[in-house]
Design a protein around this motif. Structure first.
Motif, mmCIF file in Angstrom:
data_model
loop_
_atom_site.group_PDB
_atom_site.id
_atom_site.type_symbol
_atom_site.label_atom_id
_atom_site.label_comp_id
_atom_site.label_asym_id
_atom_site.label_seq_id
_atom_site.Cartn_x
_atom_site.Cartn_y
_atom_site.Cartn_z
ATOM 1 N N LYS A 37 144.516 -1.531 30.601
ATOM 2 C CA LYS A 37 145.078 -0.436 31.388
ATOM 3 C C LYS A 37 146.602 -0.467 31.428
ATOM 4 N N GLU A 38 147.207 -1.621 31.131
ATOM 5 C CA GLU A 38 148.673 -1.667 31.120
ATOM 6 C C GLU A 38 149.237 -0.759 30.027
ATOM 7 N N TYR A 81 148.326 2.137 29.418
ATOM 8 C CA TYR A 81 148.470 3.477 29.982
ATOM 9 C C TYR A 81 149.698 3.577 30.886
ATOM 10 N N VAL A 82 150.107 2.451 31.471
ATOM 11 C CA VAL A 82 151.326 2.449 32.280
ATOM 12 C C VAL A 82 152.536 2.762 31.402
ATOM 13 N N PHE A 138 152.457 6.265 30.135
ATOM 14 C CA PHE A 138 152.852 7.198 31.189
ATOM 15 C C PHE A 138 154.372 7.235 31.334
ATOM 16 N N ASN A 163 147.129 10.005 30.866
ATOM 17 C CA ASN A 163 147.326 8.602 31.220
ATOM 18 C C ASN A 163 146.991 8.319 32.675
ATOM 19 N N ILE A 164 147.281 9.265 33.565
ATOM 20 C CA ILE A 164 146.917 9.087 34.972
ATOM 21 C C ILE A 164 145.407 8.996 35.121
ATOM 22 N N LEU A 214 144.315 5.618 34.003
ATOM 23 C CA LEU A 214 144.740 4.588 34.947
ATOM 24 C C LEU A 214 143.835 4.563 36.176
#
Length: 325
Positions: free
Chosen positions: A78-79, A81-82, A85, A219-220, A223
């Motif tokens: 998931k990082e 996607y950070v 984003f 991406n949100i 996440l």
């Protein structure tokens, strides 16, 4: 998934796009300064934003591929996607913001000085280079869509690999932006009115705005914890229902843990005559079947749910409901 196992195709796509954007950004900046074109300077800002975005996407691939540890038992997927984003935010602020404000300034000041020819040459070369980068991203999308037995358009909409999605959308926007810049520059050249150049710059900014918002929303969603696509959920449910010891699947929950990592959890009603050994064998078989068919599934959890008379006729949720659109 070890860092060395980062998806090679996605890394290659990001590197090619980043190198192309860096070279184009320098050329556009020089051409913009020489020609004095607002649209050309906006395109330079566009390429600078894209280059920074590719660097952040490369970081997303590397950071997200780190293996699981005690503090992060499901890994670092998931990082990615950070960072993706943040890349979308940079496109929004640096690219769209500069293009729109500079376009408005050009319309208000209404001045132009410089040589148009160099701008036309750079636009043509940039279009050719961006086309190469887009072609690579398109090939990857087509290959991945064939692997998942879906259409490229559907794959692009539902994929959890936001890096290839970002490269494709940004390269597509880059080509459209170059056409907008060429039209605006050409009309200003023919008419002597800088209004068209300024309008082209604003249009480029709005185009970047749409791309940034699209990528940020994707991406949100990932996440927050997006499920796998609906068709894939049905296929997973069918695999579990096909196990000999399984009576029915009460609830099936899935989640994208990263671009190449999925979690599957299910409440399963096993047959009344199933022994503990049968349930253990079914759980092992379920994991073997699912991971063999979908290597991206990293975790499979089955929760035995006893069949009680008062719950036999209840309305159970076999798969996740689709969220309201």
């Amino acid at each position: 998934m070890p860092e060395a196992d980062v998806k090679t195709e996605s890394v290659g796509t990001v590197v090619v796009a980043g190198a192309a954007n860096l070279a184009i950004a320098v050329a556009k900046l020089v051409a913009g300064l020489i020609s004095g074109s607002a649209a050309m300077l906006s395109e330079a800002a566009h390429s600078v934003a894209d280059t920074t975005t590719e660097a952040l996407l490369y970081l997303a691939l590397r950071r997200g591929a780190r293996p699981a540890d005690v503090r992060h038992p499901f890994g670092y997927g998931k990082e990615s996607y950070v960072w993706a984003f943040l890349a979308a935010l940079f496109t929004f602020v640096a690219g769209a913001g500069f293009a729109i404000t500079h376009g408005v300034t050009t319309i208000l000041v209404h001045e132009h000085s410089g040589n148009y020819l160099v701008a036309y040459v750079v636009l043509a070369v940039s279009f050719a280079v961006e086309s190469v980068s887009l072609a690579r991203a398109t090939r990857q999308i087509r290959a991945e869509s064939r692997r998942w037995n879906t259409t490229p358009r559907r794959f692009l909409r539902l994929t959890a690999d936001t890096t290839v999605k970002a490269v494709f959308l940004e390269d597509s926007a880059a080509l459209i932006g170059l056409l907008l810049a060429a039209v605006g520059l050409g009309l200003s050249h023919l008419t002597g009115d800088e209004l068209y150049d300024g309008l082209a710059s604003i249009a480029i900014g709005l185009l970047l705005l749409v791309v940034a918002i699209t990528l940020a929303k994707a991406n949100i969603s990932l996440l927050v914890g997006r499920s796998v696509p609906e068709r894939l959920r049905h296929e997973i449910a069918a695999e579990l229902d096909g196990l000999p010891a399984v009576e029915r699947i009460d609830t099936l929950l899935t989640m994208q843990l990263g671009p190449e990592d999925m979690l599957v959890a299910a409440k399963v009603d096993f047959r009344d005559d199933a022994t503990g050994a049968d349930i253990e064998a079914a759980a092992d078989e379920a994991e073997r079947r699912l991971t063999a068919r979908y290597p991206e599934i990293g975790y499979v959890f089955l929760d035995p749910t006893p069949s009680r008379p008062e719950t036999r006729n209840r309305r159970t949720r076999h798969i996740q409901d689709e969220p309201p659109r």
